[in-house]
Design an enzyme around this catalytic site. Structure first.
Site, PDB file in Angstrom:
ATOM      1  N   ASP A   1      -4.565 -21.193  -2.851  1.00 30.61           N
ATOM      2  CA  ASP A   1      -5.105 -21.409  -1.506  1.00 30.61           C
ATOM      3  C   ASP A   1      -6.192 -22.481  -1.532  1.00 30.61           C
ATOM      4  O   ASP A   1      -6.910 -22.612  -2.527  1.00 30.61           O
ATOM      5  CB  ASP A   1      -5.674 -20.074  -0.976  1.00 30.61           C
ATOM      6  CG  ASP A   1      -5.894 -20.111   0.525  1.00 30.61           C
ATOM      7  OD1 ASP A   1      -5.373 -21.036   1.190  1.00 30.61           O
ATOM      8  OD2 ASP A   1      -6.596 -19.226   1.040  1.00 30.61           O
TER       9      ASP A   1
ATOM     10  N   HIS B   1      -1.822 -30.826  -0.108  1.00 31.33           N
ATOM     11  CA  HIS B   1      -0.637 -30.221  -0.730  1.00 31.33           C
ATOM     12  C   HIS B   1      -0.121 -31.088  -1.882  1.00 31.33           C
ATOM     13  O   HIS B   1       0.310 -30.581  -2.907  1.00 31.33           O
ATOM     14  CB  HIS B   1       0.468 -30.010   0.316  1.00 31.33           C
ATOM     15  CG  HIS B   1       0.094 -29.022   1.381  1.00 31.33           C
ATOM     16  ND1 HIS B   1      -0.505 -27.817   1.106  1.00 31.33           N
ATOM     17  CD2 HIS B   1       0.214 -29.065   2.739  1.00 31.33           C
ATOM     18  CE1 HIS B   1      -0.727 -27.153   2.232  1.00 31.33           C
ATOM     19  NE2 HIS B   1      -0.305 -27.897   3.230  1.00 31.33           N
TER      20      HIS B   1
ATOM     21  N   LEU C   1       8.245 -19.662 -21.119  1.00 26.99           N
ATOM     22  CA  LEU C   1       7.584 -19.187 -19.891  1.00 26.99           C
ATOM     23  C   LEU C   1       8.632 -19.065 -18.790  1.00 26.99           C
ATOM     24  O   LEU C   1       9.501 -19.924 -18.665  1.00 26.99           O
ATOM     25  CB  LEU C   1       6.517 -20.202 -19.443  1.00 26.99           C
ATOM     26  CG  LEU C   1       5.920 -19.999 -18.034  1.00 26.99           C
ATOM     27  CD1 LEU C   1       4.978 -18.791 -18.024  1.00 26.99           C
ATOM     28  CD2 LEU C   1       5.145 -21.237 -17.577  1.00 26.99           C
TER      29      LEU C   1
HETATM   30  C1  FPP Z   1      -2.504 -22.996   0.710  1.00 26.74           C
HETATM   31  O1  FPP Z   1      -3.288 -24.035   1.148  1.00 26.74           O
HETATM   32  C2  FPP Z   1      -1.301 -23.390   0.092  1.00 26.74           C
HETATM   33  C3  FPP Z   1      -0.042 -23.253   0.590  1.00 26.74           C
HETATM   34  C4  FPP Z   1       0.340 -22.967   1.969  1.00 26.74           C
HETATM   35  C5  FPP Z   1       1.085 -23.358  -0.245  1.00 26.74           C
HETATM   36  C6  FPP Z   1       0.833 -23.778  -1.638  1.00 26.74           C
HETATM   37  C7  FPP Z   1       1.372 -25.112  -1.765  1.00 26.74           C
HETATM   38  C8  FPP Z   1       1.165 -25.942  -2.790  1.00 26.74           C
HETATM   39  C9  FPP Z   1       0.387 -25.627  -4.000  1.00 26.74           C
HETATM   40  C10 FPP Z   1       1.712 -27.276  -2.737  1.00 26.74           C
HETATM   41  C11 FPP Z   1       3.094 -27.275  -2.304  1.00 26.74           C
HETATM   42  C12 FPP Z   1       3.921 -26.661  -3.307  1.00 26.74           C
HETATM   43  C13 FPP Z   1       5.168 -26.307  -3.104  1.00 26.74           C
HETATM   44  C14 FPP Z   1       5.943 -25.901  -4.292  1.00 26.74           C
HETATM   45  C15 FPP Z   1       5.760 -26.301  -1.753  1.00 26.74           C
HETATM   46  P1  FPP Z   1      -3.708 -23.988   2.667  1.00 26.74           P
HETATM   47  O2  FPP Z   1      -2.932 -25.051   3.369  1.00 26.74           O
HETATM   48  O3  FPP Z   1      -3.558 -22.617   3.217  1.00 26.74           O
HETATM   49  O4  FPP Z   1      -5.225 -24.369   2.556  1.00 26.74           O
HETATM   50  P2  FPP Z   1      -6.398 -23.978   3.559  1.00 26.74           P
HETATM   51  O5  FPP Z   1      -6.545 -22.473   3.477  1.00 26.74           O
HETATM   52  O6  FPP Z   1      -7.570 -24.699   2.984  1.00 26.74           O
HETATM   53  O7  FPP Z   1      -5.983 -24.454   4.907  1.00 26.74           O
END
Ligand code: FPP
Length: 229
Positions: A12, A29, A123
């Site tokens: 997150d 992302h 892994l």
């Molecule tokens: C949270 O950040 C993350 C996600 C919604 C998804 C995790 C995604 C990645 C690590 C990158 C993409 C990877 C794939 C494999 C699709 P957020 O957008 O909720 O952050 P915030 O809470 O700061 O808004």
């Protein structure tokens, strides 16, 4: 000293990382993908058997369509581009979640990488995609009812576990959430029922293997009693 077989991570903070730098959320992302690669490689090198990462939840469809589309494309590109990382580091790729929601090219990319890495053993990296614990348990119950499997067992607990997406995978030992929120957000509620939980304010793009190593060192000191004395 506690053993660590299965590590689960809620990644997150990508959006906030980007906002702090005056960038688009999508840039966060992209950075998050780099962290995903580094953390996965570190886990392979450090003999962690299972790493499950929350990449897209059943609730993430509620984000603006442009962000959803971006994440889908990013995921597909990642799975194609990272093929070498999986093969060179002996990493098996798996998914949990309901894949039926994805378009055909993405489904095919997922299946191809699963097949190409099926014999790797160092892994197992498990991406949770269109995943939510409640949805997973609901689908498991539906399968059990449809096949009437409940009629042929005396062990209901085992029956449920064998119908979850994580069938055959050991329970989570350690669950980490980056980005400062203190909640599980519908992630592995069944499998993490005795997991040790760690929450760090570090935003996912800034989460480094050195911090993971520190958390694991703390985890190993914890006395896990699983309800016993
Ligand atoms: C949270 O950040 C993350 C996600 C919604 C998804 C995790 C995604 C990645 C690590 C990158 C993409 C990877 C794939 C494999 C699709 P957020 O957008 O909720 O952050 P915030 O809470 O700061 O808004």
């Amino acid at each position: 000293m506690s053993a660590l077989k299965h590590l689960a991570i809620i990644m997150d903070g990508n959006g906030r990382w980007a906002k702090q730098r005056g960038k688009m959320r999508t840039q966060g992302h992209r950075e998050g993908i780099k962290t995903l690669r580094e953390i996965t490689k570190w886990c392979a090198k450090n003999h962690i058997a299972y790493l499950t990462l929350y990449a897209f939840s059943t609730e993430n469809w509620n984000r603006p369509q442009t962000e959803v589309d971006f994440l889908m494309k990013l995921l597909e590109k990642y799975l194609i581009k990272e093929r070498q990382t999986y093969l060179q580091n002996d990493i098996r790729f798996k998914t949990i979640g309901d894949m039926r929601a994805f378009n055909d090219p993405l489904k095919q990319t997922i299946q191809a990488l699963q097949a190409d890495t099926a014999h790797n053993t160092t892994l197992t990296q498990i991406l949770a995609l269109n995943y939510g614990s409640k949805d997973e348990i609901k689908r498991a119950c539906e399968k059990i009812i449809q096949t009437q499997a409940y009629k042929h067992t005396s062990d209901t607990l085992k029956l449920i576990e064998s119908h979850l997406d994580t069938q055959g995978i050991p329970d989570v030992d350690l669950l980490i959430r980056t980005g400062g929120e203190i909640r599980l957000s519908n992630f592995l509620l069944w499998q993490a029922s005795y997991a040790e939980l760690f929450f760090t304010p570090t935003l996912w793009p800034d989460f480094a293997p050195s911090e993971l190593a520190e958390i694991i060192a703390h985890f190993k000191q914890r006395d896990r009693r699983f309800g016993g004395l």
